[in-house]
Design an enzyme around this catalytic site. Structure first.
Site, short mmCIF file in Angstrom:
data_model
loop_
_atom_site.label_atom_id
_atom_site.label_comp_id
_atom_site.label_asym_id
_atom_site.label_seq_id
_atom_site.Cartn_x
_atom_site.Cartn_y
_atom_site.Cartn_z
N ASP A 131 -6.72 1.10 8.31
CA ASP A 131 -5.39 1.70 8.43
C ASP A 131 -5.53 3.21 8.53
O ASP A 131 -6.65 3.76 8.53
CB ASP A 131 -4.47 1.28 7.27
CG ASP A 131 -4.97 1.74 5.91
OD1 ASP A 131 -5.76 2.70 5.84
OD2 ASP A 131 -4.56 1.14 4.90
N TYR A 167 6.87 -8.41 8.61
CA TYR A 167 6.53 -7.00 8.73
C TYR A 167 6.83 -6.48 10.13
O TYR A 167 6.71 -7.23 11.12
CB TYR A 167 5.03 -6.77 8.48
CG TYR A 167 4.54 -7.14 7.11
CD1 TYR A 167 4.50 -6.21 6.08
CD2 TYR A 167 4.10 -8.44 6.84
CE1 TYR A 167 4.02 -6.56 4.82
CE2 TYR A 167 3.63 -8.79 5.58
CZ TYR A 167 3.59 -7.84 4.58
OH TYR A 167 3.13 -8.19 3.34
N ASP A 226 0.83 -1.19 0.00
CA ASP A 226 0.00 0.00 0.00
C ASP A 226 0.87 1.25 0.00
O ASP A 226 2.02 1.21 0.46
CB ASP A 226 -0.91 0.02 1.23
CG ASP A 226 -1.99 -1.06 1.17
OD1 ASP A 226 -2.33 -1.49 0.06
OD2 ASP A 226 -2.48 -1.46 2.25
N ARG A 236 -3.31 -5.20 8.23
CA ARG A 236 -4.30 -4.25 8.75
C ARG A 236 -5.55 -4.97 9.25
O ARG A 236 -6.23 -4.48 10.16
CB ARG A 236 -4.64 -3.20 7.70
CG ARG A 236 -5.07 -3.70 6.36
CD ARG A 236 -5.14 -2.52 5.38
NE ARG A 236 -5.01 -2.96 4.02
CZ ARG A 236 -5.88 -2.63 3.06
NH1 ARG A 236 -6.90 -1.87 3.34
NH2 ARG A 236 -5.70 -3.05 1.83
#
Length: 353
Positions: free
Chosen positions: A104, A90, A62, A208
């Site tokens: 998010d 992550y 993203d 998310r």
């Protein structure tokens, strides 16, 4: 022409009139994607830097996210289909006490709840419940297609989109710092708690959505405020270059890439071939399968860490039963193999006869 191709460039980045960048060799480039750019934006710039339009990426990030974006150049784009399936790591920050439309920080706030009573101990049970093989409902603004149209496009058009849960695997969900995010001044409401986490997960997992579900389990709501991808398969930040570094590459020098064989060694199990096997695969023929490594006394395919090229990551991060990289005696990536009964068949041939 893509709008990103019109982005202004400095004189140092602009090719001289009448000259074209030399085409980069086939291989992978691990890019440390900056915030504010789409993955497609990065690919558009890499096409200019690599001197070819044959460029793609493995796994969208993203715009708000940063970190590892694996970019393929030339024949290496054929590897990307399999790299996409590798596990990913992550670093992220979950904000508890605020729900958004997108799960998010890019979405609109839809609810605020005082989360100041949440402690580290309170996180333990929900985190355990979100670890392992789970059924996850993706965010409604994901890129998943619904009746041929992206879910996020339907949401933006005013539709209510409910996506079905899908199985994913979260192999690590580690909680680090838990801290108060604000005291009611500025954009952060009082009672909001930030949680720094590390997540290792299978392809198709939405971090998310983990943030959303963690907040829901605690009864306060939650969303993602920061996301940095630190690894895709065997490619990590240690082997990544920033976009600024790549844009500064000399105009008259072909871009340096991770060669095909090294790229394959970094993420795939490796089978070292004999000359006869390499020749057979170059014609698209099958070869005898290696013995099953679970059988008593069976030999295993040769492997290599590829550490220097890919930051030292181990080459065992493709899905179990996935393809094997077949390397010839001279170090060439000949093919990707899949076991089919008593044979190993090429699914991609990189060195045809």
């Amino acid at each position: 022409m893509n709008p990103t191709d019109d982005a202004p460039r400095t004189a140092r980045q602009r090719p001289a009139p009448g000259l074209r960048r030399p085409t980069a060799p086939d291989g992978l480039v691990v890019v440390d994607k900056p915030a504010g750019m789409t993955s497609h934006d990065v690919v558009a710039r890499m096409r200019r830097i690599a001197g070819t339009r044959k460029v793609g990426h493995a796994g969208t990030l993203d715009p708000m996210a940063t970190g590892v974006l694996v970019v393929g150049v030339g024949r290496a784009t054929r590897l990307l289909t399999y790299v996409v399936g590798a596990d990913k790591e992550y670093r992220a920050t979950v904000r508890l006490g605020v729900r958004t439309t997108t799960d998010d920080a890019e979405g609109e706030v839809v609810a605020v709840v005082d989360a100041s009573a949440v402690t580290r101990d309170d996180l333990s049970a929900p985190v355990v419940a979100l670890t392992g093989r789970i059924e996850q409902v993706p965010s409604s603004v994901s890129a998943i297609k619904v009746d041929g149209q992206r879910a996020y496009a339907r949401v933006r058009a005013g539709e209510d989109v409910a996506l079905a849960a899908r199985p994913v695997t979260v192999s690590r969900f580690d909680v680090h710092e838990v801290r108060r995010a604000g005291e009611g001044d500025g954009p952060v409401p009082a009672g909001v708690v930030d949680v720094d986490v590390t997540v290792v997960c299978s392809s198709g997992t939405y971090v998310r959505a983990l943030a959303r579900d963690l907040g829901a389990a605690l009864g306060v709501g939650g969303h993602l405020t920061a996301l940095r991808r630190t690894r895709v398969g065997g490619y990590d930040l240690a082997g990544a270059r920033t976009l600024d570094e790549l844009l500064a590459w000399p105009e008259d020098v072909p871009l340096e890439v991770l060669p095909l064989a090294d790229a394959a060694r970094a993420t795939f199990p490796v089978r070292e071939l004999t000359a006869q096997e390499a020749a057979a695969l170059s014609y698209g023929k099958r070869i005898a399968a290696d013995p099953d490594p679970d059988e008593p006394g069976a030999a295993t395919a040769g492997t290599s860490t590829g550490g220097a090229a890919a930051g030292g990551a181990a080459p065992d991060r493709v899905a179990a039963g996935g393809p094997v990289a077949a390397i010839s005696p001279d170090g060439t990536l000949v093919a990707l193999l899949e076991r089919r009964g008593e044979h190993a068949a090429p699914v991609l041939v990189f060195a045809p006869a």
